[in-house]
Design a protein around this motif. Sequence first.
Motif, PDB file in Angstrom:
ATOM      1  N   ALA A 280      51.503  34.186  75.235  1.00  0.00           N
ATOM      2  CA  ALA A 280      52.016  32.931  74.695  1.00  0.00           C
ATOM      3  C   ALA A 280      50.870  31.957  74.513  1.00  0.00           C
ATOM      4  O   ALA A 280      49.922  31.924  75.301  1.00  0.00           O
ATOM      5  N   GLU A 281      50.965  31.182  73.453  1.00  0.00           N
ATOM      6  CA  GLU A 281      50.004  30.113  73.215  1.00  0.00           C
ATOM      7  C   GLU A 281      50.565  28.815  73.789  1.00  0.00           C
ATOM      8  O   GLU A 281      51.702  28.425  73.494  1.00  0.00           O
ATOM      9  N   LEU A 282      49.767  28.157  74.604  1.00  0.00           N
ATOM     10  CA  LEU A 282      50.144  26.874  75.175  1.00  0.00           C
ATOM     11  C   LEU A 282      49.463  25.782  74.363  1.00  0.00           C
ATOM     12  O   LEU A 282      48.240  25.703  74.334  1.00  0.00           O
ATOM     13  N   ARG A 283      50.264  24.971  73.721  1.00  0.00           N
ATOM     14  CA  ARG A 283      49.715  23.973  72.810  1.00  0.00           C
ATOM     15  C   ARG A 283      49.613  22.604  73.462  1.00  0.00           C
ATOM     16  O   ARG A 283      49.791  21.569  72.816  1.00  0.00           O
ATOM     17  N   GLY A 284      49.325  22.577  74.738  1.00  0.00           N
ATOM     18  CA  GLY A 284      49.153  21.296  75.410  1.00  0.00           C
ATOM     19  C   GLY A 284      50.409  20.466  75.360  1.00  0.00           C
ATOM     20  O   GLY A 284      51.497  20.917  75.694  1.00  0.00           O
ATOM     21  N   GLY A 285      50.273  19.217  74.918  1.00  0.00           N
ATOM     22  CA  GLY A 285      51.415  18.319  74.823  1.00  0.00           C
ATOM     23  C   GLY A 285      52.441  18.775  73.823  1.00  0.00           C
ATOM     24  O   GLY A 285      53.588  18.328  73.849  1.00  0.00           O
ATOM     25  N   GLN A 286      52.071  19.676  72.880  1.00  0.00           N
ATOM     26  CA  GLN A 286      53.017  20.149  71.891  1.00  0.00           C
ATOM     27  C   GLN A 286      53.985  21.181  72.457  1.00  0.00           C
ATOM     28  O   GLN A 286      54.871  21.642  71.754  1.00  0.00           O
ATOM     29  N   THR A 287      53.801  21.606  73.733  1.00  0.00           N
ATOM     30  CA  THR A 287      54.766  22.507  74.363  1.00  0.00           C
ATOM     31  C   THR A 287      56.153  21.865  74.358  1.00  0.00           C
ATOM     32  O   THR A 287      57.151  22.491  74.040  1.00  0.00           O
ATOM     33  N   ALA A 288      56.208  20.613  74.737  1.00  0.00           N
ATOM     34  CA  ALA A 288      57.433  19.821  74.613  1.00  0.00           C
ATOM     35  C   ALA A 288      57.027  18.561  73.861  1.00  0.00           C
ATOM     36  O   ALA A 288      56.581  17.590  74.447  1.00  0.00           O
ATOM     37  N   ARG A 289      57.139  18.592  72.515  1.00  0.00           N
ATOM     38  CA  ARG A 289      56.554  17.542  71.690  1.00  0.00           C
ATOM     39  C   ARG A 289      57.280  16.222  71.890  1.00  0.00           C
ATOM     40  O   ARG A 289      58.482  16.124  71.663  1.00  0.00           O
ATOM     41  N   PRO A 290      56.580  15.186  72.319  1.00  0.00           N
ATOM     42  CA  PRO A 290      57.239  13.882  72.497  1.00  0.00           C
ATOM     43  C   PRO A 290      57.428  13.178  71.163  1.00  0.00           C
ATOM     44  O   PRO A 290      56.693  13.413  70.207  1.00  0.00           O
ATOM     45  N   TRP A 291      58.413  12.297  71.115  1.00  0.00           N
ATOM     46  CA  TRP A 291      58.695  11.513  69.924  1.00  0.00           C
ATOM     47  C   TRP A 291      58.611  10.040  70.255  1.00  0.00           C
ATOM     48  O   TRP A 291      58.887   9.616  71.387  1.00  0.00           O
ATOM     49  N   GLU A 292      58.236   9.275  69.268  1.00  0.00           N
ATOM     50  CA  GLU A 292      58.100   7.825  69.418  1.00  0.00           C
ATOM     51  C   GLU A 292      59.212   7.145  68.634  1.00  0.00           C
ATOM     52  O   GLU A 292      59.395   7.411  67.433  1.00  0.00           O
ATOM     53  N   ILE A 293      59.970   6.287  69.285  1.00  0.00           N
ATOM     54  CA  ILE A 293      61.072   5.568  68.664  1.00  0.00           C
ATOM     55  C   ILE A 293      60.850   4.074  68.854  1.00  0.00           C
ATOM     56  O   ILE A 293      60.691   3.610  69.987  1.00  0.00           O
TER      57      ILE A 293
END
Length: 475
Positions: A338-351
């Motif tokens: 598996a590739e671990l994409r850092g913060g993109q593992t659980a991508r945060p959203w800005e609202i």
Amino acid sequence: MLAACRPAPRPLRLPVCRQCLRSISSRSGPRQFAEGDVVLLRDKKKPDNDGILTYALKSGGQVRQTAFAGRPITHDEIIGKRARDVIKSTKTSFRLHEPTLEEYVRLSPRIATPIYHDDANVIVGLMDIHVDPPSQENASTSPLEVLEAGTGHGGVTLHLARAIHAANPPLPKAPEAIQPSPDAEDPSEDATYDSPLAEISNEDTFEAWKGKRRAVVHTVEAKRRNMVHARQIVKHFRHGLYARHVDFHLGDVTQWIERRLESMSKPQSSDSSADEPEPFLSRVFLDLPASEDHLPSVARALQVDGILAVFNPSITQIADCLKAIKESRLPLALEHVAELRGGQTARPWEIKLLKETKTAKTTSAAAADNVSFQKQLAKANEWNDDVDEAEAKTEQQNPEAPSVEAEPAPDSLEGLSIESATSEKWRVVCRPKLTTSNIGGFVGIFRKTSYDGQGQARASGPETDSTEEANSSSE
């Protein structure tokens, strides 16, 4: 009539001692911060800011990073406060928080690059660790032993210790007492988080408790400075909540495994098979530059159907491990990469909510601005997992191109029709939030296949090799 005048029955009150009553009342809300706690301070004017992580609180200390607030915040001001209390300074105010594990690992001082929370959660999840609470039924069984090679910052160590926390009985002493260091600290090293916590005074009692542990994390680090630092990081997370589950070892992981196997291979009978030590590791995590060099010893110590996780920043390093397994005919099978994409593992959203109070524009200007806004909004919606690095580099080389990150000022939002100067309208802006704190990498999951890996390899290896050679020659 008499029933209406009859007084209501008094509630039944059971006698409760003061210690139990204090324990019950402490669970009703946030506890007071005391010496030895690590506290997160967040500027009230910047609630989205990462905040400032204090060192372990002690009387007379101060938070040096708060000098910008007009005066440094002292530890004495924090001691006795509770979570979400506010401390006022000359220029700003800080809200107090008890840091989460993610915030603690990300904001704590470091001398080695940590594996951050998102990636560490995925790694520990792929290792599939399950424990049972201590009971009489499992008291005689062998404990679950997890090995981590390459302690580094100690972030994964904390995640592994949290995974096995429920398997061990409580300490016989106060919860503040934690495991003493197995190796004497070097006075020349700067210890992170110097705190007044007391070690366990009765080492015999603690050693007896260690014998009752149903799960333990062994972490091996080759550099003394990293080991001392990581031990302090683990030690000061919530008063050493998980420190008692971790045994720190200094040295080479292969040498540590071989010494452990040698100590277990004492002959107990005339049977020669008794000399061969039993595998004792249930899970292994390798975070080393050359993990393939340690695979032979790991394969000997890993139990059948045990899981080995190898983390490396390059996919070719995972391929090197697979090549070493094939060449040495080790009883390890690759199951998952598996590739671990850092913060993109659980991508945060800005609202965000942006307010409009500007006077109305002309019809043509508003129409032009609306077209520009729709183009930016369409581009923002195109963010997905298929965006590669080439597109990011192109945007960096062309600064005149419209950027998704460019945020219009609240008083000059584009594409909004304002009917009057006094009206207030809100627009919700949602977009992926880019993070730069996580580095990502690759993790390979291997599983132990048999007791006698050499025998199995001899039975299947040559045939497989000859088949591959025949296929390659036919091509």
